[in-house]
Write an enzyme that holds these catalytic residues in place. Structure first.
Site, PDB file in Angstrom:
ATOM      1  N   SER A 244      45.311  35.019  42.590  1.00 29.66           N
ATOM      2  CA  SER A 244      44.463  35.373  41.681  1.00 29.66           C
ATOM      3  C   SER A 244      43.141  35.835  42.412  1.00 29.66           C
ATOM      4  O   SER A 244      42.737  34.958  43.313  1.00 29.66           O
ATOM      5  CB  SER A 244      44.236  34.026  39.886  1.00 29.66           C
ATOM      6  OG  SER A 244      44.264  32.928  40.823  1.00 29.66           O
ATOM      7  N   LYS A 245      42.080  35.966  41.096  1.00 33.13           N
ATOM      8  CA  LYS A 245      40.476  36.273  41.799  1.00 33.13           C
ATOM      9  C   LYS A 245      39.966  34.881  42.493  1.00 33.13           C
ATOM     10  O   LYS A 245      39.286  34.551  42.955  1.00 33.13           O
ATOM     11  CB  LYS A 245      39.831  36.619  41.087  1.00 33.13           C
ATOM     12  CG  LYS A 245      38.600  37.795  41.434  1.00 33.13           C
ATOM     13  CD  LYS A 245      38.217  38.329  40.105  1.00 33.13           C
ATOM     14  CE  LYS A 245      37.586  39.498  40.481  1.00 33.13           C
ATOM     15  NZ  LYS A 245      37.108  40.632  39.419  1.00 33.13           N
ATOM     16  N   ARG A 246      39.842  33.600  41.425  1.00 32.71           N
ATOM     17  CA  ARG A 246      39.822  32.456  41.551  1.00 32.71           C
ATOM     18  C   ARG A 246      39.961  32.295  43.009  1.00 32.71           C
ATOM     19  O   ARG A 246      38.881  30.991  43.836  1.00 32.71           O
ATOM     20  CB  ARG A 246      40.457  31.641  41.119  1.00 32.71           C
ATOM     21  CG  ARG A 246      39.032  31.285  39.633  1.00 32.71           C
ATOM     22  CD  ARG A 246      39.930  30.335  38.712  1.00 32.71           C
ATOM     23  NE  ARG A 246      40.890  30.995  38.307  1.00 32.71           N
ATOM     24  CZ  ARG A 246      42.507  30.442  37.687  1.00 32.71           C
ATOM     25  NH1 ARG A 246      42.579  29.318  38.307  1.00 32.71           N
ATOM     26  NH2 ARG A 246      43.081  31.053  36.832  1.00 32.71           N
ATOM     27  N   GLY A 248      40.464  33.758  46.205  1.00 26.03           N
ATOM     28  CA  GLY A 248      40.277  34.630  46.969  1.00 26.03           C
ATOM     29  C   GLY A 248      39.622  36.248  45.951  1.00 26.03           C
ATOM     30  O   GLY A 248      39.885  36.013  45.609  1.00 26.03           O
TER      31      GLY A 248
END
Ligand code: GLU
Length: 477
Positions: A244-246, A248
């Protein structure tokens, strides 16, 4: 069989690294079977619409060299076709109008949750009579069209990656096919398009595996041939949570912006779930096409390992710089990238030569080379090597200044500078740590940097001598 595949992204803003892998596996599978690869933009979800995201997607896919043979085809331009098929199902009593309000559906779900039942539409509108339906339609009451699942039927199919998948239709919901805005849902559009475009193999992310039985029911309702399915394993963070974006970057465009080479990303992404079972790790796209086999795709989740990507990218960068004549196009790509991030220098090429062995991505060169443009404000004790002392360091700097002053501009090259420094050790009775270390730190202001000869060469004579003088002054105060 003539293989036809498709990559069918929704234009939601960027190409997820998982989407890149899906596109790549479709491409590799198609090319290795001499088939046709279609790009289809699935843009029927108006709530997720992002302006121009489709154009960016097309550009990104092309930048990776995943050229499609047909498309982009836009689902939003095919709305009438989906309507036609939905009406056909209604006529055949395989689908029905549903006029339930949002409130009713919300309440239904809440009650089901309270009673620990699986949330599912209760077929309230299935009992409407024809005249009731006509009346509601005439009154322009909002509606959706739902598929009417067969009761208690086992749906099974053989996924090329996951093997046999089996589910009872009683565990499924009467899926909405046409939404109240009259756009089709993904489920109807995907089946209609895959059929109309003669797709033989549907290769997509694992998140669509639970939807596949519904799609199969639709194929059966229409009496259409069911294509082959291959669902690709989830991509995971190192802690095995879903990528997920969180944690990286997940956008392929962001990796490109950071200076990961498209071919290195392709090489890396190819291994997220597939393995040719050899030691070889650097693969050109053609080699991937030659070796790729969909049956060898793993169903276990694949961990996205940035260190591995860095290693592959670093290997590509080094190889391109070392073989710049042969790999001219790639070399120019890197050089242009550097010229964009270091606009105020005419030494971009020399800087690349010095720093290329140290780069995980091209963007890093900006920080690594920043001391070239501005000498950092360093502590004078940094000039003294751990086995040396102040006096010897001063002597080293002075000897260095003197011999370097006498080097002519025309002989200011790495090899000669290296020789000159080496030859100065014996006559001045200095250890390498008394000369090389202080010269290097005087030039860079850093405890880690390329070798003195490399920095001298990039800085040029005037700036180099200046920096050595600054160091002598620092030590003397
Ligand atoms: N539009 C879907 C997505 O963006 C594609 C799913 C499929 O390939 O069937 O993930």
């Amino acid at each position: 069989m003539n293989i036809i595949t498709r990559f069918a992204p929704s234009p939601t803003g960027y190409l997820h690294i998982g989407g890149l892998r899906t596109a790549l596996y479709n491409y590799l599978f198609t090319k290795s079977n001499k088939g046709k690869f279609i790009l289809r933009i699935e843009d029927t979800d108006r709530t997720r619409y992002v302006k121009d995201a489709d154009k960016q997607l097309v550009n990104t896919i092309k930048a990776f060299g995943l050229n499609f043979d047909e498309g982009p085809i836009y689902q939003s331009q095919r709305l009438k076709i989906y309507q036609k098929y939905a009406k056909q199902l209604i006529k055949e009593k395989k689908a029905y109008y549903c006029f339930c309000t949002k409130e009713r559906l919300d309440n239904l779900r809440k009650n089901q949750e309270k009673n620990k039942q699986v949330p599912k539409y209760d077929r309230h509108c299935l009992s409407l009579t024809d005249s009731e339906i006509q009346k509601k339609l005439k009154n322009k009451e909002p509606y959706v069209i739902r598929m009417k699942l067969p009761d208690n039927e086992i749906i099974n199919f053989n996924d090329l990656v996951y093997g046999e998948v089996k589910i009872n239709t009683n565990d499924l919901d009467d899926q909405v096919l046409i939404k109240s805005d009259s756009f089709p849902t993904y489920h109807l559009a995907v089946v209609v398009d895959d059929h109309e475009m003669n797709i033989t193999h549907i290769i997509r992310g694992e998140e669509w595996l639970p939807s596949t039985p519904k799609h199969i029911i639709l194929y059966k309702m229409f009496n259409w041939e069911i294509p082959n399915f291959a669902h690709l394993p989830l991509l995971l963070n190192p802690d095995r949570s879903k990528l997920s974006k969180r944690q990286g970057d997940v956008s392929a465009e962001d990796f490109i912006k950071k200076g990961y080479l498209p071919q290195a990303l392709i090489n890396y992404v190819a291994f997220l779930g597939w393995n040719p079972k050899t030691e070889k790790e650097i693969y050109s796209i053609q080699e991937l096409i030659n070796d790729f086999a969909i049956e060898k795709v793993n169903k276990a989740g694949a961990v996205f390992d940035i260190n591995k990507l860095n290693w592959i990218n670093a290997t590509y960068i080094r190889n391109i710089v070392e073989n710049k004549t042969k790999l001219e196009k790639d070399y120019k790509y890197i050089l242009n990238f550097i010229k964009n991030i270091l606009p105020n220098t005419n030494r971009a090429e020399d800087i690349l030569k010095v720093f290329s062995p140290r780069l995980n991505n091209i963007q890093e060169i900006k920080e690594l080379s920043s001391f070239i443009f501005e000498l950092p404000n360093y502590d004078k004790n940094l000039l003294i090597f751990k086995k040396s002392n102040k006096d010897l360091t001063l002597k080293g700097l002075e000897v260095g200044l003197q011999i370097l002053s006498s080097v002519e501009e025309s002989r200011w090259d790495q090899e000669n500078l290296n020789n000159v420094l080496n030859n100065a050790l014996k006559p001045s009775n200095l250890a390498p740590g008394d000369l090389f270390w202080p010269i290097r730190t005087a030039l860079s202001g850093l405890d880690k940097s390329p070798s003195p000869a490399e920095i001298l060469w990039v800085l040029g004579k005037t700036e180099s001598l200046n920096r050595i003088k600054i160091a002598i002054e620092k030590l003397n105060t």
